[in-house]
Design a protein around this motif. Structure first.
Motif, PDB file in Angstrom:
ATOM      1  N   ASP A  57       0.694  -1.619   0.325  1.00 30.09           N
ATOM      2  CA  ASP A  57      -0.091   0.168   0.116  1.00 30.09           C
ATOM      3  C   ASP A  57       1.321   1.137  -0.455  1.00 30.09           C
ATOM      4  OD1 ASP A  57      -2.620  -1.273   0.499  1.00 30.09           O
ATOM      5  OD2 ASP A  57      -2.626  -1.858   2.796  1.00 30.09           O
ATOM      6  N   VAL A  58       1.901   1.418   0.195  1.00 31.16           N
ATOM      7  CA  VAL A  58       2.907   2.096   0.708  1.00 31.16           C
ATOM      8  C   VAL A  58       3.833   2.686  -0.709  1.00 31.16           C
ATOM      9  CG1 VAL A  58       5.412   2.801   1.007  1.00 31.16           C
ATOM     10  CG2 VAL A  58       4.587   1.627   2.187  1.00 31.16           C
ATOM     11  N   GLU A  59       3.647   3.857  -1.338  1.00 24.88           N
ATOM     12  CA  GLU A  59       3.196   4.467  -2.761  1.00 24.88           C
ATOM     13  C   GLU A  59       5.368   5.251  -3.463  1.00 24.88           C
ATOM     14  OE1 GLU A  59       0.707   7.731  -3.767  1.00 24.88           O
ATOM     15  OE2 GLU A  59      -0.268   7.161  -1.919  1.00 24.88           O
ATOM     16  N   ARG A  60       5.749   5.357  -1.807  1.00 28.96           N
ATOM     17  CA  ARG A  60       7.125   5.641  -2.034  1.00 28.96           C
ATOM     18  C   ARG A  60       7.478   4.879  -1.385  1.00 28.96           C
ATOM     19  NH1 ARG A  60       5.550  10.997  -4.191  1.00 28.96           N
ATOM     20  NH2 ARG A  60       6.394  11.437  -2.484  1.00 28.96           N
ATOM     21  N   LEU A  61       8.591   4.229  -0.708  1.00 31.03           N
ATOM     22  CA  LEU A  61      10.205   4.769   0.251  1.00 31.03           C
ATOM     23  C   LEU A  61      11.434   6.245  -0.108  1.00 31.03           C
ATOM     24  CD1 LEU A  61      11.079   2.557   2.057  1.00 31.03           C
ATOM     25  CD2 LEU A  61      12.557   0.957   0.588  1.00 31.03           C
ATOM     26  N   ILE A  62      11.621   5.901   1.173  1.00 27.81           N
ATOM     27  CA  ILE A  62      12.777   6.977   1.699  1.00 27.81           C
ATOM     28  C   ILE A  62      13.479   6.136   2.381  1.00 27.81           C
ATOM     29  CG2 ILE A  62      13.067   9.316   2.655  1.00 27.81           C
ATOM     30  CD1 ILE A  62      10.118   9.853   2.107  1.00 27.81           C
ATOM     31  N   VAL A  63      14.358   6.355   1.582  1.00 24.21           N
ATOM     32  CA  VAL A  63      15.904   6.396   3.031  1.00 24.21           C
ATOM     33  C   VAL A  63      17.308   7.156   3.273  1.00 24.21           C
ATOM     34  CG1 VAL A  63      17.228   5.154   0.508  1.00 24.21           C
ATOM     35  CG2 VAL A  63      17.265   4.812   2.511  1.00 24.21           C
ATOM     36  N   GLY A  64      17.711   7.255   4.113  1.00 30.37           N
ATOM     37  CA  GLY A  64      18.651   8.380   4.692  1.00 30.37           C
ATOM     38  C   GLY A  64      20.143   7.309   4.250  1.00 30.37           C
ATOM     39  N   ILE A  65      20.726   7.926   3.184  1.00 31.07           N
ATOM     40  CA  ILE A  65      21.760   7.586   2.252  1.00 31.07           C
ATOM     41  C   ILE A  65      23.057   8.086   3.329  1.00 31.07           C
ATOM     42  CG2 ILE A  65      20.894   7.314   0.388  1.00 31.07           C
ATOM     43  CD1 ILE A  65      21.173   9.501  -0.510  1.00 31.07           C
ATOM     44  N   GLY A  66      22.942   8.336   4.354  1.00 29.13           N
ATOM     45  CA  GLY A  66      24.226   9.202   4.951  1.00 29.13           C
ATOM     46  C   GLY A  66      24.229  10.504   4.519  1.00 29.13           C
ATOM     47  N   PRO A  67      25.841  10.841   5.099  1.00 29.85           N
ATOM     48  CA  PRO A  67      27.186  10.343   5.530  1.00 29.85           C
ATOM     49  C   PRO A  67      26.255  10.121   7.239  1.00 29.85           C
ATOM     50  CG  PRO A  67      27.083  12.727   5.312  1.00 29.85           C
ATOM     51  CD  PRO A  67      26.096  12.185   4.598  1.00 29.85           C
ATOM     52  N   GLY A  68      27.403   9.239   8.122  1.00 30.27           N
ATOM     53  CA  GLY A  68      27.124   8.676   8.388  1.00 30.27           C
ATOM     54  C   GLY A  68      28.047   7.168   9.031  1.00 30.27           C
ATOM     55  N   SER A  69      27.769   6.667   9.787  1.00 35.75           N
ATOM     56  CA  SER A  69      28.104   5.320  10.048  1.00 35.75           C
ATOM     57  C   SER A  69      28.735   4.280   8.663  1.00 35.75           C
ATOM     58  CB  SER A  69      27.306   4.164  11.743  1.00 35.75           C
ATOM     59  OG  SER A  69      27.743   2.960  11.523  1.00 35.75           O
ATOM     60  N   PHE A  70      30.062   4.034   8.408  1.00 36.87           N
ATOM     61  CA  PHE A  70      29.894   3.104   7.483  1.00 36.87           C
ATOM     62  C   PHE A  70      28.354   1.646   7.181  1.00 36.87           C
ATOM     63  CE2 PHE A  70      33.691   4.573   6.184  1.00 36.87           C
ATOM     64  CZ  PHE A  70      34.350   5.861   5.885  1.00 36.87           C
ATOM     65  N   THR A  71      28.407   0.861   8.648  1.00 35.45           N
ATOM     66  CA  THR A  71      28.010   0.163   8.561  1.00 35.45           C
ATOM     67  C   THR A  71      26.799   0.349   8.747  1.00 35.45           C
ATOM     68  OG1 THR A  71      29.986  -0.980   9.415  1.00 35.45           O
ATOM     69  CG2 THR A  71      27.868  -2.080  10.059  1.00 35.45           C
ATOM     70  N   GLY A  72      26.080   1.579   9.428  1.00 38.55           N
ATOM     71  CA  GLY A  72      25.123   1.732   8.895  1.00 38.55           C
ATOM     72  C   GLY A  72      24.210   1.702   7.855  1.00 38.55           C
ATOM     73  N   VAL A  73      24.839   3.063   6.851  1.00 38.99           N
ATOM     74  CA  VAL A  73      24.508   3.214   6.024  1.00 38.99           C
ATOM     75  C   VAL A  73      24.260   2.240   4.917  1.00 38.99           C
ATOM     76  CG1 VAL A  73      25.028   4.614   3.895  1.00 38.99           C
ATOM     77  CG2 VAL A  73      25.944   5.576   5.611  1.00 38.99           C
ATOM     78  N   ARG A  74      25.349   1.242   5.405  1.00 39.14           N
ATOM     79  CA  ARG A  74      25.169   0.179   4.194  1.00 39.14           C
ATOM     80  C   ARG A  74      23.743  -0.986   4.836  1.00 39.14           C
ATOM     81  NH1 ARG A  74      30.964   0.030   4.601  1.00 39.14           N
ATOM     82  NH2 ARG A  74      30.636  -1.334   6.517  1.00 39.14           N
ATOM     83  N   ILE A  75      23.692  -0.647   6.637  1.00 41.99           N
ATOM     84  CA  ILE A  75      22.378  -1.855   6.624  1.00 41.99           C
ATOM     85  C   ILE A  75      21.127  -0.770   5.824  1.00 41.99           C
ATOM     86  CG2 ILE A  75      21.033  -2.133   8.861  1.00 41.99           C
ATOM     87  CD1 ILE A  75      23.934  -2.407   9.627  1.00 41.99           C
ATOM     88  N   GLY A  76      21.437   0.556   6.011  1.00 40.88           N
ATOM     89  CA  GLY A  76      20.156   0.822   5.311  1.00 40.88           C
ATOM     90  C   GLY A  76      19.767   0.390   4.461  1.00 40.88           C
ATOM     91  N   VAL A  77      20.762   1.242   3.260  1.00 42.04           N
ATOM     92  CA  VAL A  77      20.820   1.030   2.134  1.00 42.04           C
ATOM     93  C   VAL A  77      20.228  -0.002   1.679  1.00 42.04           C
ATOM     94  CG1 VAL A  77      21.910   1.190  -0.451  1.00 42.04           C
ATOM     95  CG2 VAL A  77      22.500   3.381   1.508  1.00 42.04           C
ATOM     96  N   SER A  78      20.765  -1.452   1.986  1.00 41.36           N
ATOM     97  CA  SER A  78      20.679  -2.415   1.492  1.00 41.36           C
ATOM     98  C   SER A  78      18.939  -2.464   1.893  1.00 41.36           C
ATOM     99  CB  SER A  78      21.334  -3.980   1.781  1.00 41.36           C
ATOM    100  OG  SER A  78      22.840  -3.726   1.786  1.00 41.36           O
ATOM    101  N   ILE A  79      18.166  -3.128   3.181  1.00 42.53           N
ATOM    102  CA  ILE A  79      17.139  -3.149   3.345  1.00 42.53           C
ATOM    103  C   ILE A  79      16.508  -2.102   2.537  1.00 42.53           C
ATOM    104  CG2 ILE A  79      15.393  -2.725   5.511  1.00 42.53           C
ATOM    105  CD1 ILE A  79      17.869  -3.526   7.177  1.00 42.53           C
ATOM    106  N   ALA A  80      17.069  -0.786   2.586  1.00 41.63           N
ATOM    107  CA  ALA A  80      15.781  -0.325   1.543  1.00 41.63           C
ATOM    108  C   ALA A  80      16.357  -1.259   0.217  1.00 41.63           C
ATOM    109  CB  ALA A  80      16.258   1.203   1.565  1.00 41.63           C
ATOM    110  N   GLN A  81      17.040  -1.286  -0.462  1.00 40.89           N
ATOM    111  CA  GLN A  81      16.967  -2.552  -1.415  1.00 40.89           C
ATOM    112  C   GLN A  81      16.013  -3.330  -1.824  1.00 40.89           C
ATOM    113  OE1 GLN A  81      21.203  -3.149  -3.000  1.00 40.89           O
ATOM    114  NE2 GLN A  81      20.715  -1.374  -4.225  1.00 40.89           N
TER     115      GLN A  81
END
Length: 236
Positions: A57-81
């Motif tokens: 039912d969601v129309e768009r996904l928004i993701v924080g892409i950084g900068p920040g923790s390298f590990t945290g950024v990778r987790i967020g972007v991977s799960i968003a994908q």
């Protein structure tokens, strides 16, 4: 009627999710820097269940892409994908620095906002914004620098700063390197009461600044440091 949007962010110590359904925003967040991978998807499921909707039912996904923790950024972007591929969702990307600047500006109005995140290794990720009364104006991409080498007076003057204008700050960079950063500012800056980015602020930024949507396979992290490389999902 507003679009139904889901925002996720794990770019810093904060694990954050926000769901917008019409005029209601439902959120979950927790500072848990070593537990993002365990907490993010349960947070997503929790806000969807509270709203009584499905990911489809969601129309768009928004993701924080950084900068920040390298590990945290990778987790967020991977799960968003993964979420975007599974539900065929377009993705809007929002910088952690931008989200904090917007939240800080809504907490208290200053003429300028300096957003800075502790980048470790004696450096900060930072970006400057001019508040023109209607929106935050940016002048340069996110940068990384040693706080003692970051001459904010000179930088802001190049962007048009005038001596009568006020300066506010957001982000953990100002906690870790308060003395060094404040010493380089053109005027005594004041805190805008925002330490970490939130998914709710990313929802607002993505809509207010009309961030362009990309397909899941075009999603890229914003590391700022050039030596870090990103590997897309296998087969993509």
């Amino acid at each position: 009627m507003k679009p139904t949007l889901l925002a996720i962010d794990t770019s810093t110590e904060n694990c954050s999710v926000a769901l917008q359904v019409d005029n209601t925003v439902i959120s979950r967040e927790m500072e848990s820097p070593r537990e993002h991978s365990q907490r993010l998807l349960p947070f997503v499921q929790a806000v969807l269940e509270e709203a009584d909707i499905k990911l489809s039912d969601v129309e768009r996904l928004i993701v924080g892409i950084g900068p920040g923790s390298f590990t945290g950024v990778r987790i967020g972007v991977s799960i968003a994908q993964g979420l975007a591929f599974g539900a065929e969702l377009p993705v809007q990307c929002v910088s952690s620095l931008d989200a904090m600047a917007l939240e800080g500006a809504q907490n208290e109005t200053t003429d300028w906002v300096i957003s800075a995140i502790d980048a470790r290794m004696g450096e900060v990720y930072w970006r400057a914004y001019k508040n023109d009364g209607e929106q935050l104006v940016t002048f340069a991409p996110a940068q990384v620098a040693k706080p003692e080498h970051l001459n904010l007076s000179e930088q802001l003057t190049e962007y048009g700063y005038r001596t009568t204008e006020s300066v506010g700050f957001v982000g953990t960079g100002w906690e870790t390197y308060a003395e060094q950063l404040k010493a380089t500012a053109p005027v005594a800056p004041r805190s805008l009461a925002c330490r970490l980015p939130t998914a709710a602020a990313m929802l607002r930024w993505a809509q207010q600044y009309n961030e362009a949507a990309v397909a899941a396979d075009e999603l890229e992290p914003l590391y700022v440091r050039n030596e870090v490389t990103w590997k897309k999902l296998p087969g993509r």
